[in-house]
Design a protein around this motif. Structure first.
Motif, PDB file in Angstrom:
ATOM      1  N   PRO A  74      -4.336  -0.954  -3.675  1.00  0.00           N
ATOM      2  CA  PRO A  74      -4.165  -1.772  -4.869  1.00  0.00           C
ATOM      3  C   PRO A  74      -4.556  -3.225  -4.625  1.00  0.00           C
ATOM      4  O   PRO A  74      -4.701  -3.660  -3.481  1.00  0.00           O
ATOM      5  N   ALA A  75      -4.698  -3.964  -5.706  1.00  0.00           N
ATOM      6  CA  ALA A  75      -4.813  -5.414  -5.588  1.00  0.00           C
ATOM      7  C   ALA A  75      -3.452  -5.899  -5.108  1.00  0.00           C
ATOM      8  O   ALA A  75      -2.424  -5.515  -5.668  1.00  0.00           O
ATOM      9  N   LEU A  76      -3.427  -6.695  -4.065  1.00  0.00           N
ATOM     10  CA  LEU A  76      -2.155  -7.130  -3.494  1.00  0.00           C
ATOM     11  C   LEU A  76      -1.568  -8.282  -4.284  1.00  0.00           C
ATOM     12  O   LEU A  76      -2.297  -9.165  -4.754  1.00  0.00           O
ATOM     13  N   ALA A  77      -0.246  -8.261  -4.399  1.00  0.00           N
ATOM     14  CA  ALA A  77       0.468  -9.377  -5.006  1.00  0.00           C
ATOM     15  C   ALA A  77       0.388 -10.570  -4.061  1.00  0.00           C
ATOM     16  O   ALA A  77       0.371 -10.404  -2.836  1.00  0.00           O
ATOM     17  N   LYS A  78       0.315 -11.734  -4.631  1.00  0.00           N
ATOM     18  CA  LYS A  78       0.269 -12.933  -3.786  1.00  0.00           C
ATOM     19  C   LYS A  78       1.600 -13.132  -3.107  1.00  0.00           C
ATOM     20  O   LYS A  78       2.650 -12.917  -3.688  1.00  0.00           O
ATOM     21  N   VAL A 100       0.843  -1.195   0.000  1.00  0.00           N
ATOM     22  CA  VAL A 100       0.000   0.000   0.000  1.00  0.00           C
ATOM     23  C   VAL A 100       0.881   1.249   0.000  1.00  0.00           C
ATOM     24  O   VAL A 100       0.608   2.214  -0.735  1.00  0.00           O
ATOM     25  N   LEU A 101       1.935   1.255   0.770  1.00  0.00           N
ATOM     26  CA  LEU A 101       2.856   2.396   0.769  1.00  0.00           C
ATOM     27  C   LEU A 101       3.481   2.590  -0.610  1.00  0.00           C
ATOM     28  O   LEU A 101       3.632   3.727  -1.076  1.00  0.00           O
ATOM     29  N   ALA A 102       3.835   1.496  -1.284  1.00  0.00           N
ATOM     30  CA  ALA A 102       4.430   1.587  -2.620  1.00  0.00           C
ATOM     31  C   ALA A 102       3.443   2.179  -3.627  1.00  0.00           C
ATOM     32  O   ALA A 102       3.846   2.862  -4.570  1.00  0.00           O
ATOM     33  N   ALA A 103       2.155   1.941  -3.435  1.00  0.00           N
ATOM     34  CA  ALA A 103       1.129   2.460  -4.346  1.00  0.00           C
ATOM     35  C   ALA A 103       0.786   3.920  -4.046  1.00  0.00           C
ATOM     36  O   ALA A 103       0.032   4.538  -4.799  1.00  0.00           O
ATOM     37  N   ASN A 104       1.339   4.458  -2.962  1.00  0.00           N
ATOM     38  CA  ASN A 104       1.023   5.814  -2.521  1.00  0.00           C
ATOM     39  C   ASN A 104       2.296   6.616  -2.279  1.00  0.00           C
ATOM     40  O   ASN A 104       2.684   6.839  -1.124  1.00  0.00           O
ATOM     41  N   PRO A 105       2.975   7.041  -3.349  1.00  0.00           N
ATOM     42  CA  PRO A 105       4.196   7.822  -3.160  1.00  0.00           C
ATOM     43  C   PRO A 105       3.925   9.055  -2.303  1.00  0.00           C
ATOM     44  O   PRO A 105       2.914   9.734  -2.483  1.00  0.00           O
ATOM     45  N   GLY A 124       3.190  10.738   7.238  1.00  0.00           N
ATOM     46  CA  GLY A 124       2.904  10.068   8.496  1.00  0.00           C
ATOM     47  C   GLY A 124       2.092   8.812   8.258  1.00  0.00           C
ATOM     48  O   GLY A 124       0.881   8.812   8.463  1.00  0.00           O
ATOM     49  N   PRO A 125       2.740   7.740   7.785  1.00  0.00           N
ATOM     50  CA  PRO A 125       2.001   6.546   7.394  1.00  0.00           C
ATOM     51  C   PRO A 125       1.342   5.825   8.559  1.00  0.00           C
ATOM     52  O   PRO A 125       0.377   5.095   8.373  1.00  0.00           O
ATOM     53  N   HIS A 126       1.858   6.023   9.758  1.00  0.00           N
ATOM     54  CA  HIS A 126       1.287   5.305  10.893  1.00  0.00           C
ATOM     55  C   HIS A 126      -0.074   5.865  11.266  1.00  0.00           C
ATOM     56  O   HIS A 126      -0.949   5.132  11.702  1.00  0.00           O
ATOM     57  N   ALA A 127      -0.238   7.164  11.107  1.00  0.00           N
ATOM     58  CA  ALA A 127      -1.525   7.795  11.388  1.00  0.00           C
ATOM     59  C   ALA A 127      -1.680   8.988  10.450  1.00  0.00           C
ATOM     60  O   ALA A 127      -1.471  10.131  10.841  1.00  0.00           O
ATOM     61  N   PRO A 128      -2.029   8.740   9.183  1.00  0.00           N
ATOM     62  CA  PRO A 128      -2.190   9.850   8.239  1.00  0.00           C
ATOM     63  C   PRO A 128      -3.317  10.776   8.676  1.00  0.00           C
ATOM     64  O   PRO A 128      -4.290  10.325   9.279  1.00  0.00           O
ATOM     65  N   PRO A 129      -3.191  12.070   8.409  1.00  0.00           N
ATOM     66  CA  PRO A 129      -4.217  13.013   8.851  1.00  0.00           C
ATOM     67  C   PRO A 129      -5.554  12.781   8.143  1.00  0.00           C
ATOM     68  O   PRO A 129      -5.607  12.250   7.034  1.00  0.00           O
ATOM     69  N   ALA A 130      -6.634  13.193   8.789  1.00  0.00           N
ATOM     70  CA  ALA A 130      -7.969  13.074   8.202  1.00  0.00           C
ATOM     71  C   ALA A 130      -7.992  13.778   6.851  1.00  0.00           C
ATOM     72  O   ALA A 130      -7.371  14.818   6.672  1.00  0.00           O
ATOM     73  N   GLY A 131      -8.684  13.169   5.900  1.00  0.00           N
ATOM     74  CA  GLY A 131      -8.777  13.724   4.552  1.00  0.00           C
ATOM     75  C   GLY A 131      -7.755  13.148   3.586  1.00  0.00           C
ATOM     76  O   GLY A 131      -7.849  13.372   2.387  1.00  0.00           O
ATOM     77  N   THR A 132      -6.778  12.408   4.099  1.00  0.00           N
ATOM     78  CA  THR A 132      -5.779  11.780   3.234  1.00  0.00           C
ATOM     79  C   THR A 132      -6.444  10.688   2.411  1.00  0.00           C
ATOM     80  O   THR A 132      -7.174   9.857   2.943  1.00  0.00           O
ATOM     81  N   VAL A 133      -6.213  10.698   1.099  1.00  0.00           N
ATOM     82  CA  VAL A 133      -6.749   9.659   0.216  1.00  0.00           C
ATOM     83  C   VAL A 133      -5.656   8.617   0.009  1.00  0.00           C
ATOM     84  O   VAL A 133      -4.531   8.953  -0.361  1.00  0.00           O
ATOM     85  N   ILE A 134      -5.988   7.368   0.278  1.00  0.00           N
ATOM     86  CA  ILE A 134      -5.038   6.261   0.160  1.00  0.00           C
ATOM     87  C   ILE A 134      -5.529   5.333  -0.933  1.00  0.00           C
ATOM     88  O   ILE A 134      -6.683   4.882  -0.913  1.00  0.00           O
ATOM     89  N   ARG A 135      -4.665   5.049  -1.902  1.00  0.00           N
ATOM     90  CA  ARG A 135      -5.009   4.080  -2.948  1.00  0.00           C
ATOM     91  C   ARG A 135      -4.745   2.685  -2.413  1.00  0.00           C
ATOM     92  O   ARG A 135      -3.684   2.416  -1.852  1.00  0.00           O
TER      93      ARG A 135
END
Length: 69
Positions: free
Chosen positions: A56-60, A32-37, A43-54
């Motif tokens: 993705p379909a996860l690789a197996k 998920v982090l890789a899909a969201n440069p 602040g990936p541990h607690a992104p602020p309200a309003g942050t849009v996170i993509r």
């Protein structure tokens, strides 16, 4: 790819991933982090309200799951 909007401050990325995918194995958070440069800088541990996170379909994962005895 689906988009998820953080609705409140303090919502942790690992919990978002767990609720969406139902797992954390297979480096799900890292994918998920890789899909969201730039998300890690915001602040990936607690992104602020309003942050849009993509979300993705996860690789197996080739890694085995946890063993339950």
């Amino acid at each position: 790819m689906t988009a998820y909007t953080v609705t409140r401050d303090g919502e942790r990325l690992d919990l978002i991933v767990w609720r969406w995918y139902g797992r954390l194995s297979g480096r799900a958070v890292e994918q998920v982090l890789a899909a969201n440069p730039g998300l890690a800088r915001r602040g990936p541990h607690a992104p602020p309200a309003g942050t849009v996170i993509r979300l993705p379909a996860l690789a197996k994962s080739s890694a085995p799951g946890p063993r339950v005895f």
